[in-house]
Design a protein around this motif. Structure first.
Motif, PDB file in Angstrom:
ATOM      1  N   ASP A 183       0.873  -1.197  -0.020  1.00  0.00           N
ATOM      2  CA  ASP A 183      -0.073   0.024   0.125  1.00  0.00           C
ATOM      3  C   ASP A 183       0.890   1.201  -0.084  1.00  0.00           C
ATOM      4  O   ASP A 183       1.776   1.385   0.619  1.00  0.00           O
ATOM      5  CB  ASP A 183      -0.862  -0.028   1.065  1.00  0.00           C
ATOM      6  CG  ASP A 183      -1.948   1.147   1.079  1.00  0.00           C
ATOM      7  OD1 ASP A 183      -1.943   2.179   1.413  1.00  0.00           O
ATOM      8  OD2 ASP A 183      -3.177   0.592   0.597  1.00  0.00           O
ATOM      9  N   GLY A 184       0.369   2.435  -0.806  1.00  0.00           N
ATOM     10  CA  GLY A 184       1.194   3.641  -0.855  1.00  0.00           C
ATOM     11  C   GLY A 184       1.351   4.156   0.384  1.00  0.00           C
ATOM     12  O   GLY A 184       2.399   4.842   0.797  1.00  0.00           O
ATOM     13  N   ASP A 185       0.410   4.062   1.309  1.00  0.00           N
ATOM     14  CA  ASP A 185       0.497   4.675   2.783  1.00  0.00           C
ATOM     15  C   ASP A 185       1.627   4.056   3.560  1.00  0.00           C
ATOM     16  O   ASP A 185       2.071   4.370   4.479  1.00  0.00           O
ATOM     17  CB  ASP A 185      -0.788   4.313   3.625  1.00  0.00           C
ATOM     18  CG  ASP A 185      -1.627   5.401   3.309  1.00  0.00           C
ATOM     19  OD1 ASP A 185      -1.501   6.441   2.860  1.00  0.00           O
ATOM     20  OD2 ASP A 185      -2.946   5.340   3.476  1.00  0.00           O
ATOM     21  N   ASP A 186       2.089   2.585   3.377  1.00  0.00           N
ATOM     22  CA  ASP A 186       3.274   2.075   3.881  1.00  0.00           C
ATOM     23  C   ASP A 186       4.435   2.719   3.380  1.00  0.00           C
ATOM     24  O   ASP A 186       5.496   2.488   4.206  1.00  0.00           O
ATOM     25  CB  ASP A 186       3.114   0.491   3.763  1.00  0.00           C
ATOM     26  CG  ASP A 186       1.865  -0.006   4.579  1.00  0.00           C
ATOM     27  OD1 ASP A 186       1.412   0.353   5.447  1.00  0.00           O
ATOM     28  OD2 ASP A 186       1.361  -1.109   3.889  1.00  0.00           O
ATOM     29  N   LEU A 187       4.576   3.024   2.207  1.00  0.00           N
ATOM     30  CA  LEU A 187       5.629   3.751   1.652  1.00  0.00           C
ATOM     31  C   LEU A 187       5.713   5.188   2.006  1.00  0.00           C
ATOM     32  O   LEU A 187       6.964   5.501   2.509  1.00  0.00           O
ATOM     33  CB  LEU A 187       5.844   3.516   0.291  1.00  0.00           C
ATOM     34  CG  LEU A 187       5.652   2.017  -0.375  1.00  0.00           C
ATOM     35  CD1 LEU A 187       5.472   2.082  -2.039  1.00  0.00           C
ATOM     36  CD2 LEU A 187       7.091   1.529  -0.096  1.00  0.00           C
ATOM     37  N   GLY A 188       4.561   5.700   2.075  1.00  0.00           N
ATOM     38  CA  GLY A 188       4.898   7.441   2.356  1.00  0.00           C
ATOM     39  C   GLY A 188       5.255   7.841   1.160  1.00  0.00           C
ATOM     40  O   GLY A 188       5.541   7.584   0.052  1.00  0.00           O
ATOM     41  N   ASP A 189       5.514   9.184   1.315  1.00  0.00           N
ATOM     42  CA  ASP A 189       5.816  10.307   0.236  1.00  0.00           C
ATOM     43  C   ASP A 189       7.521   9.886   0.049  1.00  0.00           C
ATOM     44  O   ASP A 189       8.119  10.364   1.182  1.00  0.00           O
ATOM     45  CB  ASP A 189       5.627  11.596   0.296  1.00  0.00           C
ATOM     46  CG  ASP A 189       4.327  11.932   0.529  1.00  0.00           C
ATOM     47  OD1 ASP A 189       3.383  11.227  -0.527  1.00  0.00           O
ATOM     48  OD2 ASP A 189       3.655  12.797   1.121  1.00  0.00           O
ATOM     49  N   LEU A 190       8.101   9.434  -0.877  1.00  0.00           N
ATOM     50  CA  LEU A 190       9.438   9.005  -0.921  1.00  0.00           C
ATOM     51  C   LEU A 190      10.459  10.313  -1.213  1.00  0.00           C
ATOM     52  O   LEU A 190      10.063  11.202  -1.751  1.00  0.00           O
ATOM     53  CB  LEU A 190       9.688   8.128  -2.127  1.00  0.00           C
ATOM     54  CG  LEU A 190       8.827   6.814  -2.244  1.00  0.00           C
ATOM     55  CD1 LEU A 190       9.002   6.029  -3.521  1.00  0.00           C
ATOM     56  CD2 LEU A 190       8.982   6.046  -1.006  1.00  0.00           C
ATOM     57  N   VAL A 191      11.314  10.221  -0.316  1.00  0.00           N
ATOM     58  CA  VAL A 191      12.466  11.096  -0.420  1.00  0.00           C
ATOM     59  C   VAL A 191      13.233  10.811  -1.694  1.00  0.00           C
ATOM     60  O   VAL A 191      13.845   9.697  -1.919  1.00  0.00           O
ATOM     61  CB  VAL A 191      13.354  11.359   0.779  1.00  0.00           C
ATOM     62  CG1 VAL A 191      14.521  12.295   0.588  1.00  0.00           C
ATOM     63  CG2 VAL A 191      12.641  11.703   2.088  1.00  0.00           C
ATOM     64  N   LEU A 192      13.411  11.990  -2.690  1.00  0.00           N
ATOM     65  CA  LEU A 192      14.044  11.840  -3.796  1.00  0.00           C
ATOM     66  C   LEU A 192      15.477  12.300  -3.664  1.00  0.00           C
ATOM     67  O   LEU A 192      16.524  11.665  -3.970  1.00  0.00           O
ATOM     68  CB  LEU A 192      13.476  12.294  -4.996  1.00  0.00           C
ATOM     69  CG  LEU A 192      11.674  11.587  -5.290  1.00  0.00           C
ATOM     70  CD1 LEU A 192      11.361  12.446  -6.421  1.00  0.00           C
ATOM     71  CD2 LEU A 192      11.713  10.501  -5.335  1.00  0.00           C
ATOM     72  N   VAL A 193      15.564  13.365  -3.211  1.00  0.00           N
ATOM     73  CA  VAL A 193      16.812  14.321  -2.828  1.00  0.00           C
ATOM     74  C   VAL A 193      16.625  14.861  -1.744  1.00  0.00           C
ATOM     75  O   VAL A 193      15.893  15.440  -1.208  1.00  0.00           O
ATOM     76  CB  VAL A 193      16.815  15.557  -4.053  1.00  0.00           C
ATOM     77  CG1 VAL A 193      18.263  16.182  -3.670  1.00  0.00           C
ATOM     78  CG2 VAL A 193      16.707  14.869  -5.618  1.00  0.00           C
ATOM     79  N   ARG A 194      17.622  14.569  -0.846  1.00  0.00           N
ATOM     80  CA  ARG A 194      17.910  14.959   0.398  1.00  0.00           C
ATOM     81  C   ARG A 194      18.314  16.493   0.522  1.00  0.00           C
ATOM     82  O   ARG A 194      18.377  17.275  -0.234  1.00  0.00           O
ATOM     83  CB  ARG A 194      19.031  14.232   1.059  1.00  0.00           C
ATOM     84  CG  ARG A 194      18.992  12.835   1.245  1.00  0.00           C
ATOM     85  CD  ARG A 194      20.171  12.178   1.718  1.00  0.00           C
ATOM     86  NE  ARG A 194      20.197  10.755   1.844  1.00  0.00           N
ATOM     87  CZ  ARG A 194      20.587   9.713   0.838  1.00  0.00           C
ATOM     88  NH1 ARG A 194      21.157  10.551  -0.297  1.00  0.00           N
ATOM     89  NH2 ARG A 194      20.494   8.589   1.087  1.00  0.00           N
ATOM     90  N   SER A 195      17.961  16.984   1.742  1.00  0.00           N
ATOM     91  CA  SER A 195      18.161  18.488   1.966  1.00  0.00           C
ATOM     92  C   SER A 195      19.248  18.921   1.642  1.00  0.00           C
ATOM     93  O   SER A 195      19.590  20.115   1.453  1.00  0.00           O
ATOM     94  CB  SER A 195      17.569  18.865   3.424  1.00  0.00           C
ATOM     95  OG  SER A 195      18.628  18.152   4.375  1.00  0.00           O
TER      96      SER A 195
END
Length: 489
Positions: A183-195
């Protein structure tokens, strides 16, 4: 196992190691399967170095990877050394491409900037755990008002870039495990590029696989949890995902995961121990799949011809060095004598033994069957070429036996005009023994000692052939004065 899918117009596989140490057998097995599958379908095998883990990088890490691939005979078609149409092939050098791809997702609205600091995210995660709530998603910045975003930036906060992941199933297909879902909720909004501007592993891998047009991702099952995240990125870019094949784990002898950090033997250690490279390729291929006829000794060409991902097994497998050693012996026997002679030359005291290329080739023709590893040549072949007087006292005593002089004289006479091949030489010696009315236990030992200084060893026809006619006859002549003539009553 799922039904086979149609192959793309061009098969492209990739091997993407980190230059953090020597390749172990598990890494090598992955590379071999990718190479075999690409060769089977006339495609391309790509080496991409995932070198972003600079803290764990080791000196000569890249060179050791190439050295192992070259020894195994599976050099890539494209890579840092070879170049290619999708260069660069080092992940660090592709950072600008990763950032550009992230910017494109921001512009399309598929990604957003997140100004939350890591410590804030961790605190909220712990609070969610304490409350028994899902921890996968923290959407505070998903639709952040522009004014608040400007305020964060004015405060000097650096933003990470996250992919918008909607609730609902994220499905993907693996050749061995079928259709899987999370489920997408288990993945969450994926970090693509760190701060700090560094791309995350999954984002960089997905971008690189997309841009390098990889058709099949054949990798260890340990990467299975990364796959749904990468599938989401393929969809975000509007690109069809590759075929995923997650192969089982290669376990250390006795069980347990192979690991560079646990001191697992590297591929190049097997080279130093004398394993034939074709045997290592053969063996590691069989850890994942089997040919339809069950044959285990397979040449490189046969492996390419027969590789079939639909026959992959799903069970983890322990390394069996005894079986790999047996296969090494089989491949040594199949090696052309000239090539094997060149391999042996580097493992023998060629100068000290007075050996030339012809000597080594003859030795390879008849003595390969006595070896299983290239390193066996020192113990199996060197004693034959050493001077006979270097043998033990017990062996030299056989030259004083009553029939010794006769046996040596008859052997020399029989071989003086015999075709110099193992079979005729052996037959001529047996004929001389019969004509003299002597038993083998009386006839053969002094001849063997005269030639090698040993009481036991390979067939004498093979020994004489390997020594060569000039050396053989000279050794027999030198032994004759030390053997008393027979006297009759």
């Amino acid at each position: 196992m799922t039904a086979p899918t149609a192959l793309p117009a061009r098969v492209r596989t990739r091997f993407a190691p980190s230059p953090t140490g020597a390749l172990h057998l598990g890494n090598a097995r992955t590379a071999i399967l990718n190479w075999l599958f690409a060769r089977r379908h006339g495609g391309d095998f790509v080496l991409r170095l995932e070198d972003t883990d600079t803290e764990r990088a080791v000196p000569r890490g890249e060179e050791m990877i190439y050295e192992a691939l070259d020894w195994l005979g599976i050099a890539p078609d494209e890579g840092p050394r070879e170049g290619g149409p999708f260069a660069p092939y080092r992940q660090l050098a592709r950072a600008d491409r990763h950032r550009a791809r992230a910017a494109a997702l921001l512009e399309s609205g598929r990604a957003f900037r997140c100004y939350c600091r890591p410590d804030e995210l961790e605190a909220r995660r712990e609070a969610a755990i304490a409350a028994g709530e899902p921890t996968g998603r923290d959407a505070r910045c998903r639709d952040l008002p522009a004014e608040l975003a400007r305020r964060h930036e004015a405060e000097g906060r650096e933003a990470a870039i996250r992919l918008r992941v909607d609730p609902g199933p994220v499905e993907f297909t693996d050749l061995l495990k079928g259709t899987l879902s999370i489920d997408g909720d288990d993945l969450g909004d994926l970090v693509l590029v760190r701060s700090d501007g560094r791309p995350t592993y999954n984002f960089a891998v997905a971008v690189d696989d997309i841009e390098m047009e990889i058709s099949h991702v054949i990798r260890g099952v340990g990467h299975l949890s990364n796959t749904p995240k990468q599938v989401l990125l393929y969809r975000a870019f509007g690109v069809r995902p590759p075929e995923f094949v997650h192969i089982p784990t290669v376990l250390a002898p006795g069980g347990g995961k192979l690991s560079k950090r646990r001191g697992a033997a590297g591929v190049l250690d097997y080279r130093e121990r004398g394993f034939h490279p074709d045997a290592v390729v053969n063996y590691l291929s069989l850890l994942s799949w089997s040919s339809e006829d069950g044959e285990e000794f397979l040449s490189r060409e046969a492996l390419v011809e027969r590789i079939d991902l639909d026959r992959l097994g799903a069970a983890d497998t322990e390394v069996d060095e005894e079986k790999m050693t047996w296969l090494s012996g089989q491949h040594l026997r199949a090696e052309p004598a000239g090539r094997l002679a060149r391999d042996w030359a580097g493992r023998l005291d060629v100068e000290g033994l007075g050996l030339n290329d012809a000597d080594l080739r003859r030795a390879a023709e008849v003595f390969a069957k006595r070896t299983r590893l290239l390193s066996d040549v020192a113990s199996e072949v060197e004693p034959i070429y050493r001077a006979p007087e270097t043998g033990g006292a017990a062996a030299r005593e056989s030259l004083s036996a009553p029939a010794a002089a006769t046996a040596i004289r008859l052997a020399r006479a029989a071989w003086a005009d015999t075709a110099w091949r193992p079979e005729p030489l052996a037959a001529a010696l047996r004929g001389a023994m019969r004509d003299a009315g002597l038993a083998g236990r009386t006839f053969f030992p002094p001849v063997r000692v005269a030639l090698t200084g040993q009481l036991h060893g390979p067939d004498l026809g093979e020994v004489a052939y390997a020594l060569g006619q000039e050396r053989t006859l000279a050794r027999l002549a030198a032994a004759m004065p030390s053997a008393p003539s027979e006297t009759g009553d």
